[in-house]
Design a protein around this motif. Structure first.
Motif, short mmCIF file in Angstrom:
data_model
loop_
_atom_site.label_atom_id
_atom_site.label_comp_id
_atom_site.label_asym_id
_atom_site.label_seq_id
_atom_site.Cartn_x
_atom_site.Cartn_y
_atom_site.Cartn_z
N GLY A 96 57.44 -40.80 -5.65
CA GLY A 96 56.54 -41.89 -6.00
C GLY A 96 57.19 -43.25 -5.91
O GLY A 96 56.59 -44.20 -5.42
N ARG A 97 58.43 -43.34 -6.38
CA ARG A 97 59.09 -44.65 -6.39
C ARG A 97 59.69 -45.02 -5.04
O ARG A 97 59.40 -46.07 -4.48
CB ARG A 97 60.20 -44.68 -7.45
CG ARG A 97 60.83 -46.05 -7.59
CD ARG A 97 62.25 -46.02 -8.10
NE ARG A 97 62.86 -47.33 -7.95
CZ ARG A 97 63.47 -47.76 -6.86
NH1 ARG A 97 63.56 -46.97 -5.82
NH2 ARG A 97 63.99 -48.98 -6.81
N VAL A 98 60.53 -44.13 -4.50
CA VAL A 98 61.24 -44.42 -3.25
C VAL A 98 60.35 -44.16 -2.04
O VAL A 98 60.31 -44.96 -1.10
CB VAL A 98 62.53 -43.57 -3.16
CG1 VAL A 98 63.24 -43.80 -1.83
CG2 VAL A 98 63.45 -43.89 -4.33
N GLY A 99 59.63 -43.04 -2.06
CA GLY A 99 58.81 -42.68 -0.91
C GLY A 99 57.74 -43.70 -0.60
O GLY A 99 57.53 -44.08 0.57
N SER A 100 57.04 -44.16 -1.62
CA SER A 100 55.99 -45.16 -1.40
C SER A 100 56.58 -46.46 -0.87
O SER A 100 55.99 -47.13 -0.02
CB SER A 100 55.22 -45.41 -2.69
OG SER A 100 56.08 -45.90 -3.71
N SER A 101 57.78 -46.81 -1.35
CA SER A 101 58.43 -48.02 -0.87
C SER A 101 58.80 -47.90 0.60
O SER A 101 58.61 -48.84 1.39
CB SER A 101 59.69 -48.29 -1.71
OG SER A 101 60.42 -49.38 -1.20
N ILE A 102 59.34 -46.74 0.99
CA ILE A 102 59.71 -46.52 2.39
C ILE A 102 58.49 -46.61 3.30
O ILE A 102 58.49 -47.30 4.33
CB ILE A 102 60.41 -45.16 2.56
CG1 ILE A 102 61.79 -45.18 1.89
CG2 ILE A 102 60.54 -44.79 4.04
CD1 ILE A 102 62.48 -43.83 1.87
N ALA A 103 57.42 -45.90 2.93
CA ALA A 103 56.22 -45.89 3.76
C ALA A 103 55.60 -47.28 3.85
O ALA A 103 55.16 -47.71 4.93
CB ALA A 103 55.21 -44.88 3.20
N SER A 104 55.57 -47.99 2.73
CA SER A 104 54.98 -49.33 2.73
C SER A 104 55.81 -50.31 3.56
O SER A 104 55.26 -51.11 4.32
CB SER A 104 54.86 -49.84 1.29
OG SER A 104 54.03 -49.02 0.52
N GLN A 105 57.12 -50.23 3.41
CA GLN A 105 58.00 -51.15 4.15
C GLN A 105 57.87 -50.95 5.65
O GLN A 105 57.66 -51.90 6.40
CB GLN A 105 59.44 -50.93 3.72
CG GLN A 105 60.45 -51.79 4.47
CD GLN A 105 61.89 -51.44 4.12
OE1 GLN A 105 62.15 -50.70 3.19
NE2 GLN A 105 62.82 -51.96 4.89
N ILE A 106 57.99 -49.70 6.10
CA ILE A 106 57.92 -49.43 7.54
C ILE A 106 56.49 -49.65 8.05
O ILE A 106 56.29 -50.17 9.15
CB ILE A 106 58.40 -48.01 7.84
CG1 ILE A 106 59.88 -47.86 7.45
CG2 ILE A 106 58.21 -47.67 9.32
CD1 ILE A 106 60.44 -46.48 7.68
N GLY A 107 55.50 -49.27 7.25
CA GLY A 107 54.11 -49.49 7.66
C GLY A 107 53.79 -50.96 7.82
O GLY A 107 53.09 -51.35 8.77
N THR A 108 54.28 -51.79 6.93
CA THR A 108 54.06 -53.23 7.04
C THR A 108 54.73 -53.79 8.29
O THR A 108 54.16 -54.64 9.00
CB THR A 108 54.62 -53.95 5.80
OG1 THR A 108 53.95 -53.46 4.63
CG2 THR A 108 54.40 -55.46 5.90
N MET A 109 55.93 -53.30 8.60
CA MET A 109 56.61 -53.75 9.82
C MET A 109 55.84 -53.32 11.06
O MET A 109 55.82 -54.03 12.07
CB MET A 109 58.03 -53.19 9.85
CG MET A 109 58.95 -53.73 8.77
SD MET A 109 60.64 -53.12 8.91
CE MET A 109 61.18 -53.97 10.40
N ARG A 110 55.20 -52.15 10.99
CA ARG A 110 54.42 -51.68 12.14
C ARG A 110 53.18 -52.54 12.36
O ARG A 110 52.92 -52.99 13.49
CB ARG A 110 54.03 -50.22 11.93
CG ARG A 110 53.01 -49.69 12.94
CD ARG A 110 53.53 -49.75 14.37
NE ARG A 110 54.51 -48.70 14.61
CZ ARG A 110 55.18 -48.59 15.76
NH1 ARG A 110 54.99 -49.47 16.73
NH2 ARG A 110 56.07 -47.63 15.93
#
Length: 243
Positions: A96-110
């Motif tokens: 919940g903490r790390v996974g959501s951050s990873i997906a959001s960060q890379i998704g925003t860059m995409r």
């Protein structure tokens, strides 16, 4: 389904190609390790202390028979914490903490075309963005699990001191009695696998995001949900194979 699996495997293959500049990738790995490890230590510590305390109190309540030695509460709490609570619950929280951050960060860059810009400049975008996160997850999650085990057992001792259901001496005796190092090895194997699952699945969801801000949120949600499901499945498989 098979198409998604193929894209997932291809993304992992691209992520671990030989880096163009090792120093740049190494700096990114260090940054991700600090983010995953130090950033998650607080929430993991709080959860571990309370779970360890609650587990010990519940075990003491269920072992109310005078025929059962009170020290058994320490043994059960220890094994439950090492084998299940610390690796699995901690990993679900980290999803919940790390996974959501990873997906959001890379998704925003995409969606903001930053990944496209990296690829135009000749940078291996999966290697630069995803590999450091996977390495950090597989390295720091086991360390967090070790800390969680220590704090969980400490939380059980604190519960004994405050509640009096089990004497601290009996609890410590139970913790030392019949300890099997295999339980720690199982916990560490789980932690490494769970770290890989969290980082890779959430990075995959973020990397293939399309649309705008709404889709980034959906990718983060999918990454967390899929990671949690795969963590529980892997937990079952590893437990069955190693115990």
């Amino acid at each position: 389904m098979f198409n998604s699996l193929g894209k997932y495997i291809l993304l992992l293959h691209l992520s671990f190609r030989k880096p163009e500049k090792f120093k740049v990738y190494w700096a990114e790995v260090m940054r991700e390790m600090v983010s995953v490890g130090i950033g998650s230590l607080g929430i993991i510590s709080i959860i571990s202390l309370f779970i360890g305390a609650a587990t010990t109190i519940q075990v003491a309540f269920q072992l109310s028979s005078p025929l059962v030695p009170r020290s058994i509460a320490g043994s059960i709490a220890r094994d439950s914490t090492i084998l299940e609570f610390s690796p699995t619950i901690s990993s679900l929280v980290l999803a919940g903490r790390v996974g959501s951050s990873i997906a959001s960060q890379i998704g925003t860059m995409r969606v903001t075309e930053q990944i496209d810009a990296l690829e135009i400049m000749g940078v291996n975008a999966p290697g630069y963005l995803i590999a450091p996160k996977i390495i950090a997850g597989m390295t720091m999650v086991p360390l967090l699990v070790i800390a969680s085990i220590t704090l969980g057992i400490t939380g059980g001792w604190i519960a004994c001191v405050l509640s009096g259901d089990v004497s601290p001496a009996d609890y410590i005796s139970g913790v030392h009695s019949g300890f099997d190092g295999l339980t720690v090895r199982v916990a560490l194997v789980k932690a490494v696998v769970f770290g890989f699952i969290i980082a890779s699945i959430c990075a995959y969801q973020g990397f293939y995001t399309s649309g705008g801000a709404l889709e980034v949120g959906q990718s983060a949600t999918k990454g967390v949900v899929y990671s949690c499901v795969m963590i529980l499945f892997a937990d079952l498989v590893i437990t069955r194979l190693m115990l």
